[in-house]
Scaffold this motif. Structure first.
Motif, PDB file in Angstrom:
ATOM      1  N   GLN A   1      -4.376 -10.623   2.073  1.00 40.21           N
ATOM      2  CA  GLN A   1      -3.420  -9.541   2.281  1.00 40.21           C
ATOM      3  C   GLN A   1      -3.752  -8.358   1.367  1.00 40.21           C
ATOM      4  N   ARG A   2      -4.159  -8.655   0.123  1.00 40.24           N
ATOM      5  CA  ARG A   2      -4.596  -7.589  -0.787  1.00 40.24           C
ATOM      6  C   ARG A   2      -5.834  -6.893  -0.220  1.00 40.24           C
ATOM      7  N   ALA A   3      -6.727  -7.669   0.404  1.00 41.49           N
ATOM      8  CA  ALA A   3      -7.939  -7.081   0.970  1.00 41.49           C
ATOM      9  C   ALA A   3      -7.597  -6.084   2.072  1.00 41.49           C
ATOM     10  N   VAL A   4      -6.628  -6.419   2.905  1.00 41.65           N
ATOM     11  CA  VAL A   4      -6.205  -5.493   3.961  1.00 41.65           C
ATOM     12  C   VAL A   4      -5.692  -4.190   3.344  1.00 41.65           C
ATOM     13  N   LEU A   5      -4.870  -4.301   2.312  1.00 45.52           N
ATOM     14  CA  LEU A   5      -4.365  -3.104   1.640  1.00 45.52           C
ATOM     15  C   LEU A   5      -5.509  -2.302   1.027  1.00 45.52           C
ATOM     16  N   ALA A   6      -6.466  -2.991   0.386  1.00 48.57           N
ATOM     17  CA  ALA A   6      -7.585  -2.291  -0.248  1.00 48.57           C
ATOM     18  C   ALA A   6      -8.404  -1.513   0.774  1.00 48.57           C
TER      19      ALA A   6
ATOM     20  N   ASP B   1       7.304   7.926   0.872  1.00 50.12           N
ATOM     21  CA  ASP B   1       6.106   8.682   1.235  1.00 50.12           C
ATOM     22  C   ASP B   1       4.925   7.779   1.568  1.00 50.12           C
ATOM     23  N   THR B   2       4.994   6.526   1.124  1.00 50.53           N
ATOM     24  CA  THR B   2       3.887   5.595   1.351  1.00 50.53           C
ATOM     25  C   THR B   2       4.251   4.695   2.519  1.00 50.53           C
ATOM     26  N   THR B   3       3.538   4.870   3.639  1.00 49.48           N
ATOM     27  CA  THR B   3       3.842   4.087   4.836  1.00 49.48           C
ATOM     28  C   THR B   3       2.556   3.669   5.527  1.00 49.48           C
ATOM     29  N   ILE B   4       2.622   2.540   6.221  1.00 53.68           N
ATOM     30  CA  ILE B   4       1.520   2.096   7.074  1.00 53.68           C
ATOM     31  C   ILE B   4       1.925   2.392   8.507  1.00 53.68           C
ATOM     32  N   ALA B   5       1.188   3.307   9.125  1.00 47.96           N
ATOM     33  CA  ALA B   5       1.518   3.717  10.493  1.00 47.96           C
ATOM     34  C   ALA B   5       0.552   3.104  11.480  1.00 47.96           C
ATOM     35  N   SER B   6       1.071   2.741  12.667  1.00 47.04           N
ATOM     36  CA  SER B   6       0.222   2.253  13.754  1.00 47.04           C
ATOM     37  C   SER B   6      -0.339   3.450  14.498  1.00 47.04           C
TER      38      SER B   6
ATOM     39  N   TYR C   1       2.786  -6.411   8.531  1.00 45.31           N
ATOM     40  CA  TYR C   1       4.252  -6.505   8.509  1.00 45.31           C
ATOM     41  C   TYR C   1       4.750  -6.740   7.076  1.00 45.31           C
ATOM     42  N   ARG C   2       4.108  -7.670   6.363  1.00 44.94           N
ATOM     43  CA  ARG C   2       4.529  -7.979   4.989  1.00 44.94           C
ATOM     44  C   ARG C   2       4.301  -6.792   4.049  1.00 44.94           C
ATOM     45  N   LEU C   3       3.163  -6.118   4.229  1.00 42.30           N
ATOM     46  CA  LEU C   3       2.879  -4.964   3.371  1.00 42.30           C
ATOM     47  C   LEU C   3       3.890  -3.849   3.598  1.00 42.30           C
TER      48      LEU C   3
ATOM     49  N   TYR D   1      -4.560   1.098  12.204  1.00 45.39           N
ATOM     50  CA  TYR D   1      -3.524   1.493  11.257  1.00 45.39           C
ATOM     51  C   TYR D   1      -4.072   2.555  10.297  1.00 45.39           C
ATOM     52  N   THR D   2      -3.128   3.308   9.706  1.00 37.90           N
ATOM     53  CA  THR D   2      -3.484   4.241   8.640  1.00 37.90           C
ATOM     54  C   THR D   2      -2.421   4.151   7.550  1.00 37.90           C
ATOM     55  N   LEU D   3      -2.877   4.252   6.314  1.00 39.18           N
ATOM     56  CA  LEU D   3      -1.966   4.185   5.172  1.00 39.18           C
ATOM     57  C   LEU D   3      -1.829   5.588   4.603  1.00 39.18           C
ATOM     58  N   ARG D   4      -0.630   6.134   4.698  1.00 40.49           N
ATOM     59  CA  ARG D   4      -0.361   7.458   4.154  1.00 40.49           C
ATOM     60  C   ARG D   4       0.236   7.295   2.759  1.00 40.49           C
TER      61      ARG D   4
END
Length: 625
Positions: free
Chosen positions: A29-34, A81-86, A71-73, A91-94
């Motif tokens: 899960q950390r890898a996905v965020l990274a 201001d920090t969101t994961i958008a589909s 979903y968990r992240l 996905y993109t992490l703003r």
């Protein structure tokens, strides 16, 4: 930042909200965020996430697993201001630009480049340091996968390049000491990178260490030939040529003279040689042969009883070798005036300042000082005397580079010091003791009875310090005969009046030695001194001390290692006369008589009533020495 969230990838992958760390879940899960953070607001497809986490062997449910991670992240990050958008099939992490350490790192580098183009060197160095401060360890720690492994290697190389730029700025600013320390560390960590070696050669040359700069080139040429079969690159060859030709283009003006080392300063700290140093020819010959051997030790240890002359020998030996160590001779006592060990950090500060390091550049931590010391002495040929050291691990922290020599004096051997060759220093030989006395007293010694001189020297256990006290007393009182000057010394248990300043000075090393003893060892030292007229055996010591033979044997060996006892035949020990006298006169008659009584009761049972009988108590001589 409105959301209060901060992310780190230049080290372990972590996140905080308002200063409190967030649990990011499993490594995958950390890898996905990274991966999302590294794309910096860019879109990442579902396939890219799967490939980045598992490579060619994804699990069957990889798609649903990744969606679960997303979903968990989202729940962890919460609103703000920090969101994961589909977006499309991915996905993109703003995230705010100043919320990710990698973006802060790149922004600082951009400011550094702008300052460099404007010719603002100090601002360039400050921005580069700000960029490096974002790093807390190897990048992307705690996560894996093919994509992240590649990113990890690229980021690590990027940091090395920035670190080289930062150290190059130090060189241009004249911060040569800091540059040499940092570049030496970088060379050790990345031995095949040539730019740090070029900069190190330049920093050494500008700080007045031309020979060290050329030595770096020679070592580099040998390393590249051995490892890669290559010659140094054009940059290294050019700076080598310029140094050999003293090219004026290499000269640089220090922007901060206060932080530059004292150019050309060569420490010469050995104490003055003792004018009346006498004897020791054989052990000096052995020490010199050991130090001269091609495969000889880097560390020579001298051990012996307190007051036997270890420091004087190390000093004499050091003066004989000083020409072999053109970069300086350092001397430090590792016991303070009160007999307490000097802290390692304090010793490192003294040594760093001794080789020209400004005090304000020396870090506070002991580990950081040790690292600076190791970096600062690379390529130097130094002689270092560590006097009266009690801790072998401390000696290891102060060790020198290959080509230098460390001389250690200690009361016992320190097995922790790797590669040391130890020599035991005994009292002077009888003939040496006579020469020593004559050197102080002069021809007037010849009017005294030779046998009386021999007896008194023996009562001093041929130790230089008590002999010096006695000789000084004789020289200062020419009308006294030797018997009066050394009253009590020729008796079986010589008397020492510790109220006399010269007597107290003679046994001060024994005081320090005793104060370092653990309680059980100190008790044994006092009690066993009362057993006279026979060598101590393990069974006899066990009976006197009320211990088992194994316990007594351990205590006897500790005392023998400290040279407070002399080893005789296997399992036999004896007090030097002066040491026995010291115990009696320092601690009074109580322990002495207790030891006598216990010894007298134990000996008939152990060695026979006749042959083992101990001498009866004697009255202490009325005189003093």
């Amino acid at each position: 930042m409105a959301s209060g969230i901060r992310f780190a990838v230049l080290g372990p992958v972590r996140a905080w909200r308002d200063g409190v760390e967030i649990d990011l879940g499993s490594p995958q899960q950390r890898a996905v965020l990274a991966i999302l953070l590294l794309r910096e607001d860019g879109q990442v497809s579902l396939d890219e996430l799967i490939d980045g986490v598992w490579g060619d062997q994804p699990p069957r449910a990889a798609i649903s697993i990744v969606r679960t991670y997303i979903y968990r992240l989202r729940r962890i990050l919460g609103p703000g201001d920090t969101t994961i958008a589909s977006v499309g099939g991915g996905y993109t992490l703003r995230v705010p630009a100043d919320a990710v350490d990698l973006r802060v790192f790149r922004a600082a580098l951009a400011r550094a480049e702008a300052a460099r183009r404007a010719g603002e060197l100090e601002l360039t160095a400050a921005c580069l340091q700000e960029a490096l401060d974002q790093w807390t360890g190897p990048p992307l720690m705690g996560v894996g996968g093919r994509f992240l492994d590649g990113q990890r290697a690229a980021l690590a190389q990027h940091r090395l390049g920035v670190l080289e730029d930062r150290l190059a700025a130090d060189v241009e600013l004249g911060e040569y000491v800091r540059a040499v320390v940092g570049l030496s560390t970088l060379v050790n960590e990345s031995p095949l990178r040539e730019r740090p070696r070029e900069l190190l050669m330049l920093a050494l040359y500008r700080s007045g260490r031309q020979a060290d700069a050329l030595a770096v080139y020679q070592k580099t040429r040998e390393l590249l030939a051995t490892e890669l079969g290559l010659d140094p690159g054009p940059g290294l060859q050019e700076i080598h040529r310029q140094i050999l030709g003293a090219d004026p283009r290499l000269a640089g003006e220090a922007a901060s003279q206060a932080s530059a080392p004292v150019v050309g300063m060569v420490p010469s700290q050995l104490p003055a040689a003792v004018p009346d140093f006498t004897g020791r020819e054989e052990i000096i010959k052995e020490l010199t042969l050991a130090a001269s051997a091609p495969d000889g030790p880097r560390v020579i240890g001298i051990t012996g009883l307190a007051g036997v002359g270890k420091t004087a020998l190390a000093t004499q030996f050091g003066h004989a070798l000083r020409e072999r160590f053109p970069d300086g001779q350092l001397f430090i006592s590792l016991t303070d005036a009160d007999g307490r060990p000097v802290e390692t950090g304090e010793a490192l500060q003294f040594l760093l300042q001794s080789i020209g390091t400004p005090a304000h550049l020396i870090p506070d931590g002991t580990c950081q000082r040790a690292a600076m010391w190791r970096s600062s002495i690379v390529g130097r040929r130094l002689l270092l005397v560590l006097d009266d050291i009690q801790d072998g691990e401390q000696a290891n922290c102060l060790m020198l580079d290959t080509g230098s020599l460390v001389v250690v004096t200690a009361q016992r051997r320190l097995p922790e010091v790797a590669g040391a060759r130890w020599f035991t220093l005994e009292g002077l030989a009888p003939g040496e003791a006579l020469r020593f006395l004559r050197a102080i007293v002069g021809p007037a010694l010849d009017r005294h009875d030779p046998q009386a001189v021999d007896d008194i020297a023996a009562a001093c256990s041929y130790l230089p310090l008590p002999l010096r006290v006695l000789a000084s007393r004789v020289a200062a009182r020419p009308d006294w005969d030797l018997g009066r000057a050394g009253i009590g010394l020729s008796s079986r248990v010589p008397n020492i009046d510790l109220r006399m300043p010269d007597c107290a000075a003679a046994v001060r090393p024994l005081d320090r030695s005793y104060e370092r003893l653990p309680q059980a060892v100190a008790r044994a030292f006092r009690l066993l001194a009362g057993v006279e007229g026979i060598d101590l055996s393990v069974p006899l010591a066990a009976s006197v001390l009320g211990l088992t033979e194994d316990e007594a044997d351990r205590l006897l060996e500790i005392l023998a290692d400290l040279h407070l006892l002399r080893r005789g035949r296997p399992g036999r020990y004896r007090y030097p006369d002066l040491v026995r006298s010291y115990v009696r006169c320092r601690f009074g008659i109580a322990d002495h008589e207790q030891g006598r009584k216990r010894g007298r009761g134990a000996v008939p049972q152990l060695v026979g009533a006749v042959s083992g009988r101990v001498a009866q108590p004697e009255a202490a001589p009325a005189g003093v020495w």
